[in-house]
Structures are given as structure tokens and as C-alpha cells.
Enzyme design. Sequence first.
Site, PDB file in Angstrom:
ATOM      1  N   ASP A 189       3.313  -4.136   8.007  1.00  0.00           N
ATOM      2  CA  ASP A 189       2.085  -3.355   7.865  1.00  0.00           C
ATOM      3  C   ASP A 189       0.919  -4.316   8.103  1.00  0.00           C
ATOM      4  O   ASP A 189       0.528  -5.071   7.214  1.00  0.00           O
ATOM      5  CB  ASP A 189       2.030  -2.743   6.460  1.00  0.00           C
ATOM      6  CG  ASP A 189       0.707  -2.053   6.189  1.00  0.00           C
ATOM      7  OD1 ASP A 189      -0.165  -2.074   7.074  1.00  0.00           O
ATOM      8  OD2 ASP A 189       0.544  -1.513   5.079  1.00  0.00           O
ATOM      9  N   GLN A 226      -4.267  -4.872   7.236  1.00  0.00           N
ATOM     10  CA  GLN A 226      -5.272  -5.851   6.793  1.00  0.00           C
ATOM     11  C   GLN A 226      -5.191  -7.155   7.575  1.00  0.00           C
ATOM     12  O   GLN A 226      -6.185  -7.865   7.682  1.00  0.00           O
ATOM     13  CB  GLN A 226      -5.098  -6.157   5.284  1.00  0.00           C
ATOM     14  CG  GLN A 226      -5.318  -4.973   4.366  1.00  0.00           C
ATOM     15  CD  GLN A 226      -6.759  -4.442   4.386  1.00  0.00           C
ATOM     16  OE1 GLN A 226      -7.692  -5.132   4.783  1.00  0.00           O
ATOM     17  NE2 GLN A 226      -6.932  -3.200   3.967  1.00  0.00           N
ATOM     18  N   CYS A 253      -4.780   2.523  -3.555  1.00  0.00           N
ATOM     19  CA  CYS A 253      -3.517   3.038  -2.998  1.00  0.00           C
ATOM     20  C   CYS A 253      -2.377   2.054  -3.223  1.00  0.00           C
ATOM     21  O   CYS A 253      -1.527   1.860  -2.327  1.00  0.00           O
ATOM     22  CB  CYS A 253      -3.644   3.371  -1.511  1.00  0.00           C
ATOM     23  SG  CYS A 253      -4.851   4.639  -1.194  1.00  0.00           S
ATOM     24  N   LYS A 296     -10.391  -0.395  10.738  1.00  0.00           N
ATOM     25  CA  LYS A 296     -10.568  -1.599   9.909  1.00  0.00           C
ATOM     26  C   LYS A 296     -10.920  -2.808  10.762  1.00  0.00           C
ATOM     27  O   LYS A 296     -11.048  -3.913  10.261  1.00  0.00           O
ATOM     28  CB  LYS A 296      -9.296  -1.877   9.111  1.00  0.00           C
ATOM     29  CG  LYS A 296      -8.984  -0.819   8.044  1.00  0.00           C
ATOM     30  CD  LYS A 296      -7.818  -1.255   7.204  1.00  0.00           C
ATOM     31  CE  LYS A 296      -7.165  -0.127   6.431  1.00  0.00           C
ATOM     32  NZ  LYS A 296      -7.951   0.349   5.302  1.00  0.00           N
ATOM     33  N   HIS A 356       0.872  -1.182   0.000  1.00  0.00           N
ATOM     34  CA  HIS A 356       0.000   0.000   0.000  1.00  0.00           C
ATOM     35  C   HIS A 356       0.912   1.236   0.000  1.00  0.00           C
ATOM     36  O   HIS A 356       2.029   1.186   0.542  1.00  0.00           O
ATOM     37  CB  HIS A 356      -0.830  -0.041   1.286  1.00  0.00           C
ATOM     38  CG  HIS A 356      -1.902   0.978   1.418  1.00  0.00           C
ATOM     39  ND1 HIS A 356      -1.639   2.278   1.765  1.00  0.00           N
ATOM     40  CD2 HIS A 356      -3.244   0.894   1.271  1.00  0.00           C
ATOM     41  CE1 HIS A 356      -2.777   2.957   1.836  1.00  0.00           C
ATOM     42  NE2 HIS A 356      -3.775   2.132   1.532  1.00  0.00           N
TER      43      HIS A 356
HETATM   44  N1  PLP Z   1      -1.771  -0.565   4.694  1.00  0.00           N
HETATM   45  C1  PLP Z   1      -2.728  -1.292   4.117  1.00  0.00           C
HETATM   46  C2  PLP Z   1      -2.394  -2.662   3.627  1.00  0.00           C
HETATM   47  C3  PLP Z   1      -3.995  -0.776   3.945  1.00  0.00           C
HETATM   48  O1  PLP Z   1      -4.952  -1.503   3.354  1.00  0.00           O
HETATM   49  C4  PLP Z   1      -4.269   0.532   4.427  1.00  0.00           C
HETATM   50  C5  PLP Z   1      -5.599   1.149   4.231  1.00  0.00           C
HETATM   51  O2  PLP Z   1      -6.343   0.786   3.360  1.00  0.00           O
HETATM   52  C6  PLP Z   1      -3.248   1.240   5.050  1.00  0.00           C
HETATM   53  C7  PLP Z   1      -2.011   0.676   5.172  1.00  0.00           C
HETATM   54  C8  PLP Z   1      -3.461   2.623   5.575  1.00  0.00           C
HETATM   55  O3  PLP Z   1      -4.345   2.607   6.643  1.00  0.00           O
HETATM   56  P1  PLP Z   1      -4.932   3.964   7.234  1.00  0.00           P
HETATM   57  O4  PLP Z   1      -5.563   4.673   6.078  1.00  0.00           O
HETATM   58  O5  PLP Z   1      -5.916   3.527   8.260  1.00  0.00           O
HETATM   59  O6  PLP Z   1      -3.782   4.716   7.802  1.00  0.00           O
END
Ligand code: PLP
Length: 409
Positions: free
Chosen positions: A199, A202, A365, A225, A122
Amino acid sequence: MTGLEHLRADFPVLRREIGGKPVHFLDSAASSQKPVSVLEAMDEFYRCCYANVHRGAYTLSVESTDRYEAARTRVASFINAPDPDQVVFVRGATSALNLIAHGWGGTHLRAGDRILLTEMEHHANLVPWQMVAARTGARLDFIPLTPEYRLDLEVFEDKLDDDVAVVGVTGMSNVLGTIPPIPRIAEAAKGVGALVVVDGAQLVPHQPVDVQSLGADFLVFSAHKMLGPTGIGALWGRPERLEEMEPYEGGGEMIADVQLHSSTWAAIPHRFEAGTPPIVEAVGFAAAIDYLEKVGMDQIAAHDADLTGYALDRLAQVPQLSVYGPAGVEGRGGVISFTLADVHPHDLATILDQHGVSVRAGHHCAKPLMRHLCVPATARASFYLYNTRADVDALVAALGTASDLFGVG
Ligand code: PLP
């Protein structure tokens, strides 16, 4: 999952109708819905004991501080962190990754160091590293994907050498659903002394995660999430790595002492929590974890796998539908990206919405991954504990209608 109808009743938004049709919410990978217990915990906290934390000697502030710190303990126990002080409250996974990249990477990376990421990150686990690489002279490198949409671990191991200072990897791809074998990756990365950043945005909402066996140095995730509110997430770090990290934001509450020309930092985790923190959101986060644990993370993972397997089978029957992600449920989560012939995913999502089916469309993203897949965008359905096979059936039926409308098949 047993008691699913009962569980669904806890989520008021699932009673909504859209265009006269029941809502089929298939976008939990973007943000999940909230159970009544989370809404009530936050509402009750505002009504009974709200005050700013860590500042007042008066009862309300003391109670508020206790609830905020209890939430930290709750988050720590959820991921089996040995000490709540290893958990930093942040705005979400994005701000946590920025803190690590700038706060750790900004002071530890040198010209010639390599930051090894994956091609399916992401932007939140890519752009901050690009920024810090530009500042420090470190270089970015990437672990490629196999044709089966998994990480190519042979190439990863070939790329590992003493120049690799950071290995940053998603716990679960938000596009492909791929779940890399983190303990194996972490162990190999440790072999060359690299920092391991996971990260978990998910992964953590969907599977039991134990930081004591994961092998990572840092794990980040967002409350919104995983049934909690927006505006809060968690960064877990090994104590020695947290000690090495410089604060990224300065201000109130993160200092030990302030002189006109310099300051010293408060203890960890407070040195990373400048300003008024997301207090009520922390209370909501703890209530969300209570809910998830009441259902059981193993149960949730099994439910995701059941729905994903069912959906993959059913979607395979839809003519001219391409699914991007591992073929079976092994090593993949409940995120399914797809395109229908040459129909633009935004058009497709609009038609699905007319049938009450909420899916996301776009680059999610993950623009470099879209280029790798040779598509500008995909539509994406994602599942959580409140979804049912009826949601999948509604998706497949709506895809049939869309196919007729766009003359596909
Ligand atoms: N990393 C992953 C794999 C994501 O799916 C997301 C959000 O969709 C993020 C990071 C970023 O999360 P946040 O927007 O809650 O900071």
C-alpha cells in the site's frame, strides 16, 4: 529546500487566511494541495480536447485517448515500471486494494491460507482482506509492532511458512510515519511463495519508488495525495500476477467479446478499467507527476526529513504531549501523530484551526492501531514539499495556546 517561497506561490490555497491568520496546511497525508500547473492542465484539457476515450474514430476522441494513455506512460515511468500496460488506472488506493483482494485473492485463496498484514494497516488494506477471508476460509494474521513503533521483523519471519499466501504491508504508516523495509519483507515473503502487496498511498508521494527493486507483486497509490486530483489512482502489478487476477467490475470497455450468457476479457490493463475512466483526472495525475519530478523526489524526501526532524525536536519540548511513532527520522516519514494530556484530539484540532493550523484528528482509518496505542484518536500533522519550518513553529505556538486554554502543563 531551495526556492521554497517560489514553489509555495504555485499553490493558490496557501495564500488563504483563516480567521485572519495565514493557513498552515498540515494535512497532506489525508490529501495534498494542488499546484496551478495541475489545475491548468485539467482546465485546458476540458477546453481543448475532451471526449470519451477508446470509443471514437473522430479527432477529439483520438486526442483524448492519446492523452489518457500518455498519462499511463507517465505514471509507469514515475515508478520505473518497464511497461505502461502494468499500470491500471483505478479510483484510488482503496479501489486498487479491493481489486487485488477480490480479483486475485477471491480466486487464489483457499481455506487454511494465511493473509499476513501488519497491525498498522489503514482500513483500506485490512477490510477488503477481511471480506475475502470470510468468503474463502483464509485466515488473517498480523505482524506486530515493536515498542519503538517499527515492524517486529523477527516475529514476521517466525510467522512466515508455506500457508502464508499474501503479505500485505503499508509502505508508510499514515499514523506513525513508520516506513518498513519493503525489499527485505518482500524477499522473505517470496521465499514462501507469498503474494506481496504494498500500500504505497503514503510512500509514493514522498520518496522515489522503483518497482523493479521494491520486490512487490502489487503497488497501489492515489493521485490526490501527490498533488493530483481525486478520483484516480494507480495499481501497478507484475505481468504474471495481473494475468492471474480476475476483473472485479464488469461493463463497457473491459471485454473482448460479449455473448448473452458469457464474455471474454480485453487485454490488460483495460480488462480492469470497466466503464468510462477518469480521463481528465489522468491528465491531472500526469501533470502532478511532472511537477513532482521537476522538484525532484530526492529533494522532496530530504525536505520531509528536515521538517520531520525539526518538528520532532520542537514537539518534544511541549509539556504533556505524547508523540506516537519512531523517535528519529530514520525509517520514518513526515507524519506525526500526537495527543496532548487528556484533551480530546478533536477539541485540540479545533483550537489549532483557530490559529490557522490545519491538522487531522480522529482514528485515521486505523482503528486496530488506535486500540494498540490505547487511545481512541490522535491529532496528526503531516508535511509535504510546500511546508516550512514556520508551519511547524505555528503548530507549536498553537499547541502552547491550547495547553493554556485546557489548563495543561
Ligand atoms: N492507505 C493509506 C496508508 C492511506 O493513508 C490511505 C488514505 O488516507 C489509503 C490507503 C486510502 O487512500 P484513498 O482514500 O485515496 O483510496
